[in-house]
Design an enzyme around this catalytic site. Sequence first.
Site, PDB file in Angstrom:
ATOM      1  N   ARG A 121      38.545 -79.471  21.834  1.00  0.00           N
ATOM      2  CA  ARG A 121      37.242 -79.261  21.185  1.00  0.00           C
ATOM      3  C   ARG A 121      36.310 -78.405  22.057  1.00  0.00           C
ATOM      4  NH1 ARG A 121      35.118 -84.809  18.902  1.00  0.00           N
ATOM      5  NH2 ARG A 121      33.663 -83.351  17.936  1.00  0.00           N
ATOM      6  N   SER A 166      23.518 -79.231  15.764  1.00  0.00           N
ATOM      7  CA  SER A 166      24.403 -80.166  16.467  1.00  0.00           C
ATOM      8  C   SER A 166      23.579 -81.135  17.297  1.00  0.00           C
ATOM      9  CB  SER A 166      25.369 -79.411  17.387  1.00  0.00           C
ATOM     10  OG  SER A 166      25.924 -80.308  18.331  1.00  0.00           O
ATOM     11  N   GLN A 168      24.759 -83.326  19.250  1.00  0.00           N
ATOM     12  CA  GLN A 168      25.330 -83.477  20.591  1.00  0.00           C
ATOM     13  C   GLN A 168      24.784 -82.406  21.519  1.00  0.00           C
ATOM     14  OE1 GLN A 168      29.578 -83.510  20.079  1.00  0.00           O
ATOM     15  NE2 GLN A 168      29.582 -85.543  19.132  1.00  0.00           N
ATOM     16  N   ASP A 313      29.848 -86.374   9.128  1.00  0.00           N
ATOM     17  CA  ASP A 313      31.011 -87.233   9.397  1.00  0.00           C
ATOM     18  C   ASP A 313      31.533 -87.917   8.138  1.00  0.00           C
ATOM     19  OD1 ASP A 313      30.893 -86.509  12.045  1.00  0.00           O
ATOM     20  OD2 ASP A 313      29.762 -88.269  12.675  1.00  0.00           O
ATOM     21  N   ARG A 344      39.033 -80.963  10.329  1.00  0.00           N
ATOM     22  CA  ARG A 344      38.997 -81.882   9.182  1.00  0.00           C
ATOM     23  C   ARG A 344      39.104 -81.166   7.845  1.00  0.00           C
ATOM     24  NH1 ARG A 344      34.595 -86.188  11.672  1.00  0.00           N
ATOM     25  NH2 ARG A 344      36.159 -87.356  12.870  1.00  0.00           N
ATOM     26  N   ARG A 386      38.588 -90.687  11.422  1.00  0.00           N
ATOM     27  CA  ARG A 386      38.043 -90.535  10.056  1.00  0.00           C
ATOM     28  C   ARG A 386      39.092 -90.020   9.070  1.00  0.00           C
ATOM     29  NH1 ARG A 386      33.143 -92.475  11.220  1.00  0.00           N
ATOM     30  NH2 ARG A 386      32.141 -91.631  13.056  1.00  0.00           N
TER      31      ARG A 386
HETATM   32  C1  S3P Z   1      27.060 -87.003  16.940  1.00  0.00           C
HETATM   33  C2  S3P Z   1      26.790 -85.777  16.411  1.00  0.00           C
HETATM   34  C3  S3P Z   1      27.674 -85.081  15.461  1.00  0.00           C
HETATM   35  C4  S3P Z   1      28.690 -86.051  14.844  1.00  0.00           C
HETATM   36  C5  S3P Z   1      29.322 -86.935  15.866  1.00  0.00           C
HETATM   37  C6  S3P Z   1      28.254 -87.767  16.566  1.00  0.00           C
HETATM   38  C7  S3P Z   1      26.094 -87.587  17.892  1.00  0.00           C
HETATM   39  O1  S3P Z   1      28.379 -84.074  16.138  1.00  0.00           O
HETATM   40  O2  S3P Z   1      29.689 -85.341  14.147  1.00  0.00           O
HETATM   41  O3  S3P Z   1      30.263 -87.783  15.270  1.00  0.00           O
HETATM   42  O4  S3P Z   1      26.165 -88.808  18.161  1.00  0.00           O
HETATM   43  O5  S3P Z   1      25.238 -86.856  18.383  1.00  0.00           O
HETATM   44  P1  S3P Z   1      27.758 -82.586  16.371  1.00  0.00           P
HETATM   45  O6  S3P Z   1      26.610 -82.710  17.262  1.00  0.00           O
HETATM   46  O7  S3P Z   1      28.873 -81.806  16.987  1.00  0.00           O
HETATM   47  O8  S3P Z   1      27.402 -82.100  15.009  1.00  0.00           O
END
Ligand code: S3P
Length: 430
Positions: A121, A166, A168, A313, A344, A386
């Site tokens: 990833r 995003s 994250q 998700d 996915r 998932r």
């Molecule tokens: C998440 C953010 C999402 C999500 C992941 C959890 C988080 O990812 O798909 O399961 O807890 O910040 P992305 O930030 O890559 O969109």
Amino acid sequence: MKTPLVCRRKGPLRGSFAVPGDKSISHRALLFGALATSPSRVTGLLEAEDVHSTWKAVEALGARVSRDGAAVVVEPPAALVEPADVIDCGNSGTSLRLLCGVLAAVPGLSVLTGDASLRRRPVRRVLDPLRRMGADLSARDGDRLPPVVVKGARLRGATHVLPVASAQVKSALLLAGLFAEGETVVEEPAPSRDHTERMLAGRGVALRADGPRVAVRPGRPAGGEVDVPGDISSAAFFLCAAAGLEGSRVTALGMGVNPTRTGLLDVLRAMGARVTLANGRESAGEPRADVTVEGGALAGTEIAGPLVPRLIDELPVLMVLATQARGRTVIRDAKELRVKESDRLATMGELLHRAGARIELFDDGCAIEGPTPLSGVAVETKLDHRIAMSMAVAQLFTRGEAVALDDVGCVRTSFPGFFELLDRLCGGER
Ligand code: S3P
């Protein structure tokens, strides 16, 4: 070692269930607890492998994490310390990406790695903006993939305009901003989940959120109490199964209904499902409610634009549900699905096609024509929880045929009790 499982259940689904703790909020409760100026007490923490990865990581950085009855207590160190070994984030992208932002400011050397899925990833999306703050990070394959090597550095605030929404990446940058000189600003093309903003602001950090723009100033959060709401992304499998199976009625108790996460409920309603909320309340800055979904005839819908980050998700299981809706469901602007625990779009596209669905894949989404009964298939779950859970739901839409999952070990990353709960609701309260 693989754990194969043959699914052969029959709907409808009936009954109520306590939703396991929200994964995103659980990670943040542990990690922000480790940065805090005083201890934190967390109830409702998700007990699953991904969260345990963050648990082990914060211990490696000097925090003490212990159980006190049903609660988990996080005692932060005076300052985070250089970890003595490589930090293994397992399957958890959230652990790895959020930690990049924190470790960028921890003196010494840190190495982050993960399982075969996580090591495929992308990480450049966090490395590049962190470098603009003075961080020193590098990664395998020309800075594309984990492992990531981080050398602690002096950080300075910066303004980041993210090309994709995003949470994250946004969170990694805001966390780095806590240790940086001056202000750090993050702007997204559309708002992603805002748990980081809510938790940091709720604990006294100087953070201003204004739609898709967030600004943070350096500082440490205070400790405190966190009661983690139920995870809509886990409840989604049961809510979608119920929506598509005539005679179903399920209630997800104590489910988080933060508006940055509830795109699923909007889509279920747009498809014609009956969705009702009761007992709404708020704790630790996060709203929750008991959410009931009843099954009935569904119609196709369109999922695109700012709705996508609000249900990213849930898209695999929504793809399954779309096969049961009359007419065309179109999903667009969801290219991010290609860089999750598996690709996915490709994985679900191929599986649903093999199960007899009428599905056309695009680079950023798909179109599904329904309704079509599904047939049994053999599924490679590809270390993607998932996918495993979505295909267990797909089996309910067959005429009693089996879906054989090659490995359900991945379900432990987010929802260890998933199959037991599915059994209970399938046999539940008629
Ligand atoms: C998440 C953010 C999402 C999500 C992941 C959890 C988080 O990812 O798909 O399961 O807890 O910040 P992305 O930030 O890559 O969109």
